[in-house]
Design a protein around this motif. Structure first.
Motif, PDB file in Angstrom:
ATOM      1  N   VAL A   1       0.288  -1.384  -0.296  1.00 10.71           N
ATOM      2  CA  VAL A   1       0.076  -0.269  -0.150  1.00 10.71           C
ATOM      3  C   VAL A   1       0.757   1.157  -0.114  1.00 10.71           C
ATOM      4  O   VAL A   1       1.577   1.316   1.127  1.00 10.71           O
ATOM      5  CB  VAL A   1      -0.735   0.088   0.996  1.00 10.71           C
ATOM      6  CG1 VAL A   1      -2.050   1.363   1.285  1.00 10.71           C
ATOM      7  CG2 VAL A   1      -2.156  -1.201   1.009  1.00 10.71           C
ATOM      8  N   ALA A   2       0.798   2.162  -1.453  1.00  9.33           N
ATOM      9  CA  ALA A   2       2.013   2.988  -1.151  1.00  9.33           C
ATOM     10  C   ALA A   2       0.288   4.109  -0.768  1.00  9.33           C
ATOM     11  O   ALA A   2      -0.496   4.365  -1.489  1.00  9.33           O
ATOM     12  CB  ALA A   2       2.046   3.825  -2.650  1.00  9.33           C
ATOM     13  N   GLY A   3       1.085   5.107   0.028  1.00 13.00           N
ATOM     14  CA  GLY A   3       0.424   6.125   0.876  1.00 13.00           C
ATOM     15  C   GLY A   3      -0.453   5.803   1.648  1.00 13.00           C
ATOM     16  O   GLY A   3      -1.467   5.792   1.716  1.00 13.00           O
TER      17      GLY A   3
ATOM     18  N   ASP B   1       5.366   5.241   3.536  1.00 12.58           N
ATOM     19  CA  ASP B   1       5.245   6.987   3.156  1.00 12.58           C
ATOM     20  C   ASP B   1       5.887   7.485   3.005  1.00 12.58           C
ATOM     21  O   ASP B   1       6.557   6.926   3.692  1.00 12.58           O
ATOM     22  CB  ASP B   1       3.544   6.681   4.268  1.00 12.58           C
ATOM     23  CG  ASP B   1       2.988   8.020   3.706  1.00 12.58           C
ATOM     24  OD1 ASP B   1       1.428   7.688   3.167  1.00 12.58           O
ATOM     25  OD2 ASP B   1       3.111   9.237   3.923  1.00 12.58           O
ATOM     26  N   ALA B   2       6.064   9.293   2.977  1.00 15.28           N
ATOM     27  CA  ALA B   2       7.473   9.284   2.861  1.00 15.28           C
ATOM     28  C   ALA B   2       7.051  10.178   5.044  1.00 15.28           C
ATOM     29  O   ALA B   2       7.643  10.420   5.547  1.00 15.28           O
ATOM     30  CB  ALA B   2       6.697  10.702   2.192  1.00 15.28           C
ATOM     31  N   ASP B   3       5.846   9.960   4.955  1.00 15.93           N
ATOM     32  CA  ASP B   3       5.673  10.275   6.862  1.00 15.93           C
ATOM     33  C   ASP B   3       6.411   9.336   7.938  1.00 15.93           C
ATOM     34  O   ASP B   3       5.675   8.266   7.829  1.00 15.93           O
ATOM     35  CB  ASP B   3       4.800  11.199   7.036  1.00 15.93           C
ATOM     36  CG  ASP B   3       4.659  12.276   7.826  1.00 15.93           C
ATOM     37  OD1 ASP B   3       4.817  11.339   9.752  1.00 15.93           O
ATOM     38  OD2 ASP B   3       3.393  12.835   8.080  1.00 15.93           O
ATOM     39  N   ARG B   4       7.673   9.240   8.055  1.00 15.75           N
ATOM     40  CA  ARG B   4       6.995   7.736   9.145  1.00 15.75           C
ATOM     41  C   ARG B   4       6.930   8.177  10.446  1.00 15.75           C
ATOM     42  O   ARG B   4       5.913   6.566  11.250  1.00 15.75           O
ATOM     43  CB  ARG B   4       9.365   8.145   9.894  1.00 15.75           C
ATOM     44  CG  ARG B   4       9.101   7.143  10.298  1.00 15.75           C
ATOM     45  CD  ARG B   4      11.033   7.337  11.095  1.00 15.75           C
ATOM     46  NE  ARG B   4      11.589   7.411   9.793  1.00 15.75           N
ATOM     47  CZ  ARG B   4      12.678   6.181   9.128  1.00 15.75           C
ATOM     48  NH1 ARG B   4      12.283   4.915  10.344  1.00 15.75           N
ATOM     49  NH2 ARG B   4      13.182   6.607   8.342  1.00 15.75           N
ATOM     50  N   GLU B   5       6.166   9.078  10.680  1.00 15.20           N
ATOM     51  CA  GLU B   5       5.612   9.279  11.790  1.00 15.20           C
ATOM     52  C   GLU B   5       4.389   8.522  11.650  1.00 15.20           C
ATOM     53  O   GLU B   5       3.823   8.183  12.372  1.00 15.20           O
ATOM     54  CB  GLU B   5       5.845  11.137  12.610  1.00 15.20           C
ATOM     55  CG  GLU B   5       4.675  10.633  14.691  1.00 15.20           C
ATOM     56  CD  GLU B   5       4.684  11.870  14.952  1.00 15.20           C
ATOM     57  OE1 GLU B   5       4.194  12.603  15.513  1.00 15.20           O
ATOM     58  OE2 GLU B   5       5.111  13.096  13.492  1.00 15.20           O
TER      59      GLU B   5
ATOM     60  N   VAL C   1       8.873   5.399   2.548  1.00 14.04           N
ATOM     61  CA  VAL C   1       9.817   5.303   0.823  1.00 14.04           C
ATOM     62  C   VAL C   1       9.394   6.290   0.650  1.00 14.04           C
ATOM     63  O   VAL C   1       8.743   7.425   0.484  1.00 14.04           O
ATOM     64  CB  VAL C   1       9.031   4.117  -0.283  1.00 14.04           C
ATOM     65  CG1 VAL C   1       9.896   4.104  -1.355  1.00 14.04           C
ATOM     66  CG2 VAL C   1       9.519   2.974   0.441  1.00 14.04           C
ATOM     67  N   ASP C   2      10.201   6.870  -0.601  1.00 13.31           N
ATOM     68  CA  ASP C   2       9.754   8.621  -1.199  1.00 13.31           C
ATOM     69  C   ASP C   2       9.448   8.015  -2.359  1.00 13.31           C
ATOM     70  O   ASP C   2      10.329   7.678  -3.792  1.00 13.31           O
ATOM     71  CB  ASP C   2      11.446   9.090  -1.245  1.00 13.31           C
ATOM     72  CG  ASP C   2      11.228  10.961  -2.115  1.00 13.31           C
ATOM     73  OD1 ASP C   2      10.333  11.215  -2.671  1.00 13.31           O
ATOM     74  OD2 ASP C   2      12.456  11.034  -2.180  1.00 13.31           O
ATOM     75  N   LEU C   3       8.694   7.625  -3.334  1.00 11.47           N
ATOM     76  CA  LEU C   3       8.105   7.106  -3.960  1.00 11.47           C
ATOM     77  C   LEU C   3       8.051   7.870  -5.444  1.00 11.47           C
ATOM     78  O   LEU C   3       8.089   7.615  -6.777  1.00 11.47           O
ATOM     79  CB  LEU C   3       6.486   7.124  -4.083  1.00 11.47           C
ATOM     80  CG  LEU C   3       6.797   5.463  -3.037  1.00 11.47           C
ATOM     81  CD1 LEU C   3       4.989   5.615  -3.258  1.00 11.47           C
ATOM     82  CD2 LEU C   3       7.245   4.117  -3.276  1.00 11.47           C
ATOM     83  N   LEU C   4       8.947   9.762  -5.400  1.00 10.58           N
ATOM     84  CA  LEU C   4       9.360  10.193  -6.381  1.00 10.58           C
ATOM     85  C   LEU C   4      10.585   9.529  -6.517  1.00 10.58           C
ATOM     86  O   LEU C   4      11.507  10.168  -7.704  1.00 10.58           O
ATOM     87  CB  LEU C   4       9.355  11.699  -5.595  1.00 10.58           C
ATOM     88  CG  LEU C   4       8.151  12.600  -5.133  1.00 10.58           C
ATOM     89  CD1 LEU C   4       7.932  13.598  -4.819  1.00 10.58           C
ATOM     90  CD2 LEU C   4       7.334  12.535  -6.888  1.00 10.58           C
ATOM     91  N   ASP C   5      11.271   9.039  -5.655  1.00 17.43           N
ATOM     92  CA  ASP C   5      12.111   8.153  -6.280  1.00 17.43           C
ATOM     93  C   ASP C   5      12.399   7.808  -6.630  1.00 17.43           C
ATOM     94  O   ASP C   5      11.700   6.027  -6.025  1.00 17.43           O
ATOM     95  CB  ASP C   5      13.124   8.655  -4.448  1.00 17.43           C
ATOM     96  CG  ASP C   5      14.903   7.621  -5.568  1.00 17.43           C
ATOM     97  OD1 ASP C   5      15.249   7.352  -6.129  1.00 17.43           O
ATOM     98  OD2 ASP C   5      15.786   8.207  -4.406  1.00 17.43           O
TER      99      ASP C   5
END
Length: 274
Positions: free
Chosen positions: A34-36, A60-64, A86-90
């Protein structure tokens, strides 16, 4: 990068169908990414998939906020959920995530793409193209990276589902939602191309119908408990509750791939075309 898809625009599109999602039976043995995953829709989807028996790889990019989702799953009695920032822009980071998921779990049976965002203007003439630059990254580029990264793994799993959440305004945007509607339409086109890839792979392998499917769930907008608490008098007419979205996602594995592959599946009444 933000989580969830919260459109405010309305519109119509064809081909499409109205969906009353079946109650999912069991996802035991399946691994779903699940992304995001850190927003309200991501949280609901992660918990529903885990409750159905899936092993859920939340990113998600937001670890917290992602940690809160994993903690909620553990509190609900599920040890089937893991979280990874995970930075999915990378593109390389997305591919590393996909490769690691298949290597560690043996297969990946699904990818639910819930990375979203919204920008709009009061009028068409007031549209700020800086908003397009942002939404192109959030709604299109992350989708491209995740779908390309997981494509082969999904095919290898046999009965995979790729899920995009889109908006009714993708093909009938309002004047002030030009950038949002255009970005959503691009995301839909990309997902339909993915579905065609699944179809072609099946034919190349001698199968009459695909076993993997790329589906687009169409909503007007999403609503969750915090929104209702903030606006207790609001009707949220036509909005889809995040828990209903999660049910629809989980139910896709109960439907034959050919019924959902390359289809726009409506979770809200389809508006009349002009």
């Amino acid at each position: 990068m933000t989580s969830d898809t919260t459109p405010a625009a309305q519109g119509g599109a064809t081909p499409a169908e109205r969906v009353d999602a079946p109650a999912p039976r069991s996802l035991d043995g399946r691994v779903v990414a699940v992304a995001g995953a850190a927003g309200p829709a991501g949280r609901a989807t992660v918990l529903r998939l885990a409750a159905a028996g899936a092993t859920v790889l939340a990113a998600d990019a937001d670890r917290e906020r992602l940690g809160e989702v994993v903690e909620a799953a553990a509190y609900a009695g599920s040890a089937r959920v893991t979280g990874e920032q995970v930075d999915l822009l990378d593109a390389a980071a997305a591919r590393d995530w996909a490769d690691r998921a298949e290597r560690e779990h043996g297969a990946v049976h699904g990818l639910v793409h819930l990375v979203g965002g919204w920008r709009g203007a009061k009028t068409f003439g007031e549209t700020d193209l800086a908003d397009w630059n942002l939404l192109d990254k959030l709604l299109v580029r992350t989708l491209q990276h995740t779908s390309l990264a997981f494509h082969d793994a999904l095919l290898r799993s046999g009965d995979a589902r790729f899920v995009l959440v889109s908006a009714a305004g993708a093909t009938r945007p309002t004047a002030g939602n030009a950038v949002y509607g255009a970005a959503k339409a691009a995301a839909e086109a990309w997902t339909l191309a993915l579905g065609d890839s699944f179809r072609r792979a099946a034919k190349a392998g001698g199968d009459a119908e695909p076993r993997a499917a790329a589906a687009i769930l169409v909503i007007k907008a999403l609503v969750h408990d915090a929104m209702r608490a903030e606006r207790p008098d609001a009707k949220f007419a036509g909005f889809t509750d995040v828990r209903d979205l999660a049910e629809a996602v989980a139910g896709l594995w109960d439907r034959p791939a050919q019924e959902v592959n390359g289809h726009r599946l409506w979770l809200t009444p389809e508006p009349n075309r002009p």
